[in-house]
Scaffold this motif. Structure first.
Motif, PDB file in Angstrom:
ATOM      1  N   VAL A 193       8.364 -10.216 -21.719  1.00  0.00           N
ATOM      2  CA  VAL A 193       7.253  -9.271 -21.827  1.00  0.00           C
ATOM      3  C   VAL A 193       7.575  -8.240 -22.902  1.00  0.00           C
ATOM      4  CG1 VAL A 193       5.896  -7.504 -20.628  1.00  0.00           C
ATOM      5  CG2 VAL A 193       6.560  -9.593 -19.422  1.00  0.00           C
ATOM      6  N   ALA A 194       6.675  -8.115 -23.868  1.00  0.00           N
ATOM      7  CA  ALA A 194       6.837  -7.133 -24.937  1.00  0.00           C
ATOM      8  C   ALA A 194       5.910  -5.931 -24.734  1.00  0.00           C
ATOM      9  CB  ALA A 194       6.556  -7.783 -26.293  1.00  0.00           C
ATOM     10  N   GLU A 195       4.834  -6.144 -23.944  1.00  0.00           N
ATOM     11  CA  GLU A 195       3.865  -5.071 -23.738  1.00  0.00           C
ATOM     12  C   GLU A 195       3.099  -5.347 -22.461  1.00  0.00           C
ATOM     13  OE1 GLU A 195       0.024  -3.109 -26.122  1.00  0.00           O
ATOM     14  OE2 GLU A 195       1.127  -4.781 -27.018  1.00  0.00           O
ATOM     15  N   SER A 196       2.730  -4.272 -21.769  1.00  0.00           N
ATOM     16  CA  SER A 196       1.875  -4.406 -20.584  1.00  0.00           C
ATOM     17  C   SER A 196       0.942  -3.208 -20.504  1.00  0.00           C
ATOM     18  CB  SER A 196       2.710  -4.523 -19.303  1.00  0.00           C
ATOM     19  OG  SER A 196       3.419  -3.330 -19.072  1.00  0.00           O
ATOM     20  N   ASN A 197      -0.184  -3.428 -19.837  1.00  0.00           N
ATOM     21  CA  ASN A 197      -1.170  -2.365 -19.668  1.00  0.00           C
ATOM     22  C   ASN A 197      -1.964  -2.655 -18.411  1.00  0.00           C
ATOM     23  OD1 ASN A 197      -4.241  -1.606 -20.133  1.00  0.00           O
ATOM     24  ND2 ASN A 197      -2.978  -0.113 -21.210  1.00  0.00           N
ATOM     25  N   VAL A 198      -2.284  -1.592 -17.678  1.00  0.00           N
ATOM     26  CA  VAL A 198      -3.124  -1.723 -16.487  1.00  0.00           C
ATOM     27  C   VAL A 198      -4.149  -0.601 -16.511  1.00  0.00           C
ATOM     28  CG1 VAL A 198      -3.194  -1.859 -13.976  1.00  0.00           C
ATOM     29  CG2 VAL A 198      -1.125  -2.565 -15.183  1.00  0.00           C
ATOM     30  N   ARG A 199      -5.411  -0.939 -16.273  1.00  0.00           N
ATOM     31  CA  ARG A 199      -6.467   0.058 -16.155  1.00  0.00           C
ATOM     32  C   ARG A 199      -7.064  -0.064 -14.761  1.00  0.00           C
ATOM     33  NH1 ARG A 199     -11.140   1.837 -20.289  1.00  0.00           N
ATOM     34  NH2 ARG A 199     -12.085   3.323 -18.885  1.00  0.00           N
ATOM     35  N   TYR A 200      -6.991   1.032 -14.012  1.00  0.00           N
ATOM     36  CA  TYR A 200      -7.445   1.052 -12.626  1.00  0.00           C
ATOM     37  C   TYR A 200      -8.872   1.593 -12.581  1.00  0.00           C
ATOM     38  CZ  TYR A 200      -2.412   0.754 -12.223  1.00  0.00           C
ATOM     39  OH  TYR A 200      -1.101   0.369 -12.368  1.00  0.00           O
ATOM     40  N   ARG A 201      -9.777   0.809 -12.019  1.00  0.00           N
ATOM     41  CA  ARG A 201     -11.183   1.200 -11.956  1.00  0.00           C
ATOM     42  C   ARG A 201     -11.603   1.585 -10.533  1.00  0.00           C
ATOM     43  NH1 ARG A 201     -13.639   0.686 -16.488  1.00  0.00           N
ATOM     44  NH2 ARG A 201     -12.854  -0.642 -18.134  1.00  0.00           N
ATOM     45  N   ALA A 202     -11.036   0.905  -9.542  1.00  0.00           N
ATOM     46  CA  ALA A 202     -11.354   1.189  -8.136  1.00  0.00           C
ATOM     47  C   ALA A 202     -10.175   0.698  -7.305  1.00  0.00           C
ATOM     48  CB  ALA A 202     -12.646   0.489  -7.716  1.00  0.00           C
ATOM     49  N   PRO A 203      -9.912   1.336  -6.164  1.00  0.00           N
ATOM     50  CA  PRO A 203      -8.732   0.962  -5.380  1.00  0.00           C
ATOM     51  C   PRO A 203      -8.928  -0.307  -4.551  1.00  0.00           C
ATOM     52  CG  PRO A 203      -9.894   2.754  -4.302  1.00  0.00           C
ATOM     53  CD  PRO A 203     -10.600   2.506  -5.616  1.00  0.00           C
ATOM     54  N   ALA A 204      -7.819  -0.971  -4.298  1.00  0.00           N
ATOM     55  CA  ALA A 204      -7.762  -2.066  -3.327  1.00  0.00           C
ATOM     56  C   ALA A 204      -7.004  -1.532  -2.118  1.00  0.00           C
ATOM     57  CB  ALA A 204      -7.055  -3.278  -3.918  1.00  0.00           C
ATOM     58  N   ASN A 208       0.386   1.202  -7.533  1.00  0.00           N
ATOM     59  CA  ASN A 208       0.076   0.749  -8.892  1.00  0.00           C
ATOM     60  C   ASN A 208       0.960  -0.371  -9.423  1.00  0.00           C
ATOM     61  OD1 ASN A 208       2.361   2.093 -10.486  1.00  0.00           O
ATOM     62  ND2 ASN A 208       1.506   3.826  -9.396  1.00  0.00           N
ATOM     63  N   ALA A 209       2.253  -0.353  -9.157  1.00  0.00           N
ATOM     64  CA  ALA A 209       3.175  -1.344  -9.729  1.00  0.00           C
ATOM     65  C   ALA A 209       2.912  -2.764  -9.215  1.00  0.00           C
ATOM     66  CB  ALA A 209       4.610  -0.952  -9.442  1.00  0.00           C
ATOM     67  N   HIS A 210       2.286  -2.900  -8.070  1.00  0.00           N
ATOM     68  CA  HIS A 210       2.042  -4.236  -7.521  1.00  0.00           C
ATOM     69  C   HIS A 210       1.069  -5.039  -8.384  1.00  0.00           C
ATOM     70  CE1 HIS A 210       4.531  -3.819  -4.040  1.00  0.00           C
ATOM     71  NE2 HIS A 210       3.988  -2.638  -3.805  1.00  0.00           N
ATOM     72  N   TYR A 211       0.212  -4.358  -9.126  1.00  0.00           N
ATOM     73  CA  TYR A 211      -0.706  -5.094  -9.999  1.00  0.00           C
ATOM     74  C   TYR A 211       0.061  -5.884 -11.053  1.00  0.00           C
ATOM     75  CZ  TYR A 211      -4.503  -2.580  -7.761  1.00  0.00           C
ATOM     76  OH  TYR A 211      -5.388  -2.107  -6.842  1.00  0.00           O
ATOM     77  N   LEU A 212       1.134  -5.310 -11.596  1.00  0.00           N
ATOM     78  CA  LEU A 212       1.937  -6.047 -12.581  1.00  0.00           C
ATOM     79  C   LEU A 212       2.609  -7.253 -11.942  1.00  0.00           C
ATOM     80  CD1 LEU A 212       3.418  -3.071 -14.604  1.00  0.00           C
ATOM     81  CD2 LEU A 212       1.783  -4.786 -15.416  1.00  0.00           C
ATOM     82  N   THR A 213       3.031  -7.124 -10.690  1.00  0.00           N
ATOM     83  CA  THR A 213       3.592  -8.283  -9.983  1.00  0.00           C
ATOM     84  C   THR A 213       2.543  -9.375  -9.846  1.00  0.00           C
ATOM     85  OG1 THR A 213       5.161  -6.913  -8.759  1.00  0.00           O
ATOM     86  CG2 THR A 213       4.627  -9.063  -7.814  1.00  0.00           C
ATOM     87  N   CYS A 272       0.824  -1.208   0.000  1.00  0.00           N
ATOM     88  CA  CYS A 272       0.000   0.000   0.000  1.00  0.00           C
ATOM     89  C   CYS A 272       0.859   1.258   0.000  1.00  0.00           C
ATOM     90  CB  CYS A 272      -0.931  -0.001   1.207  1.00  0.00           C
ATOM     91  SG  CYS A 272      -2.113  -1.370   1.161  1.00  0.00           S
ATOM     92  N   ASP A 273       0.309   2.309  -0.611  1.00  0.00           N
ATOM     93  CA  ASP A 273       1.003   3.591  -0.659  1.00  0.00           C
ATOM     94  C   ASP A 273       0.567   4.462   0.515  1.00  0.00           C
ATOM     95  OD1 ASP A 273      -1.534   4.589  -1.342  1.00  0.00           O
ATOM     96  OD2 ASP A 273      -1.046   4.741  -3.473  1.00  0.00           O
ATOM     97  N   MET A 274       1.003   5.703   0.512  1.00  0.00           N
ATOM     98  CA  MET A 274       0.708   6.607   1.630  1.00  0.00           C
ATOM     99  C   MET A 274      -0.779   6.961   1.716  1.00  0.00           C
ATOM    100  SD  MET A 274       4.101   9.007   1.649  1.00  0.00           S
ATOM    101  CE  MET A 274       3.574   9.914   3.086  1.00  0.00           C
ATOM    102  N   GLN A 275      -1.526   6.748   0.655  1.00  0.00           N
ATOM    103  CA  GLN A 275      -2.971   6.997   0.674  1.00  0.00           C
ATOM    104  C   GLN A 275      -3.754   5.769   1.145  1.00  0.00           C
ATOM    105  OE1 GLN A 275      -1.143   7.775  -2.321  1.00  0.00           O
ATOM    106  NE2 GLN A 275      -0.810   9.818  -1.476  1.00  0.00           N
ATOM    107  N   GLU A 300      -8.164  -4.007 -14.556  1.00  0.00           N
ATOM    108  CA  GLU A 300      -8.032  -4.869 -15.724  1.00  0.00           C
ATOM    109  C   GLU A 300      -6.668  -4.600 -16.337  1.00  0.00           C
ATOM    110  OE1 GLU A 300     -12.537  -5.022 -17.425  1.00  0.00           O
ATOM    111  OE2 GLU A 300     -11.460  -3.121 -17.613  1.00  0.00           O
ATOM    112  N   GLY A 301      -6.100  -5.618 -16.942  1.00  0.00           N
ATOM    113  CA  GLY A 301      -4.803  -5.407 -17.562  1.00  0.00           C
ATOM    114  C   GLY A 301      -4.454  -6.515 -18.524  1.00  0.00           C
ATOM    115  N   MET A 302      -3.296  -6.349 -19.134  1.00  0.00           N
ATOM    116  CA  MET A 302      -2.824  -7.359 -20.074  1.00  0.00           C
ATOM    117  C   MET A 302      -1.305  -7.387 -20.077  1.00  0.00           C
ATOM    118  SD  MET A 302      -1.306  -5.612 -22.794  1.00  0.00           S
ATOM    119  CE  MET A 302      -1.355  -6.674 -24.203  1.00  0.00           C
ATOM    120  N   LEU A 303      -0.779  -8.544 -20.429  1.00  0.00           N
ATOM    121  CA  LEU A 303       0.638  -8.735 -20.706  1.00  0.00           C
ATOM    122  C   LEU A 303       0.745  -9.450 -22.047  1.00  0.00           C
ATOM    123  CD1 LEU A 303       1.973 -10.159 -17.292  1.00  0.00           C
ATOM    124  CD2 LEU A 303       2.273  -7.829 -18.164  1.00  0.00           C
TER     125      LEU A 303
END
Length: 153
Positions: free
Chosen positions: A65-76, A29-34, A21-24, A111-114
């Motif tokens: 990995v040649a490409e990655s994408n993450v779309r954030y809709r609501a926080p965890a 954000n980077a943990h989703y890719l992990t 978790c961040d300060m908020q 949602e995301g993709m690799l």
């Protein structure tokens, strides 16, 4: 050995740790890719019946990995129990697109993709997927429903 056909989407359970978790107070954000990478590795094992190391050793391939994408809709948040659901697009000659949905209690948070490219494990040059691996991935892509959980309101 290639595993039998899988008809249910692979889902990796994740419990958010404080360190993620961040300060908020939200997952950084980077943990989703992990989590995507963890779920991808486990889904490949389930679909092919081979661990990552066995795929490399048995077939002489690796993937990058040649490409990655993450779309954030609501926080965890800390201590949330999440599921990272994996769907594969049908593999191309040398690439695989994996799609991820992070869900909490039936609601899509992220949602995301690799996109991975298959390479020769020794030379790291682009290589085709070995036929048994491609067949297993294609079977998973065809047999798993592409329906996504609901979006947050």
């Amino acid at each position: 050995m290639i595993a039998a056909a899988v008809t249910e989407p692979f889902s990796l359970p994740v419990r958010v740790r404080y360190v993620e978790c961040d300060m908020q107070g939200r997952v950084f954000n980077a943990h989703y890719l992990t989590w995507f990478d963890m779920a991808h590795t486990d889904a490949l094992h389930q679909v092919t019946g081979l661990s990552y190391a066995e795929l490399l050793r048995t077939h002489g391939i690796d993937f990058v990995v040649a490409e990655s994408n993450v779309r954030y809709r609501a926080p965890a948040h800390y201590d949330d129990r999440l599921d990272v659901v994996v769907a594969f697009d049908p593999p191309t000659t040398s690439s695989l697109t994996s799609r991820f949905t992070v869900v909490r209690d039936g609601t899509t948070l992220t949602e995301g993709m690799l996109r991975h490219v298959c390479v020769d494990a020794a030379a790291f040059t682009k290589a085709p997927w070995p036929d048994p691996v491609r067949e297993a991935l294609a079977g998973y892509a065809a047999g798993v429903s592409s329906e996504r959980p609901s979006r947050p309101t």
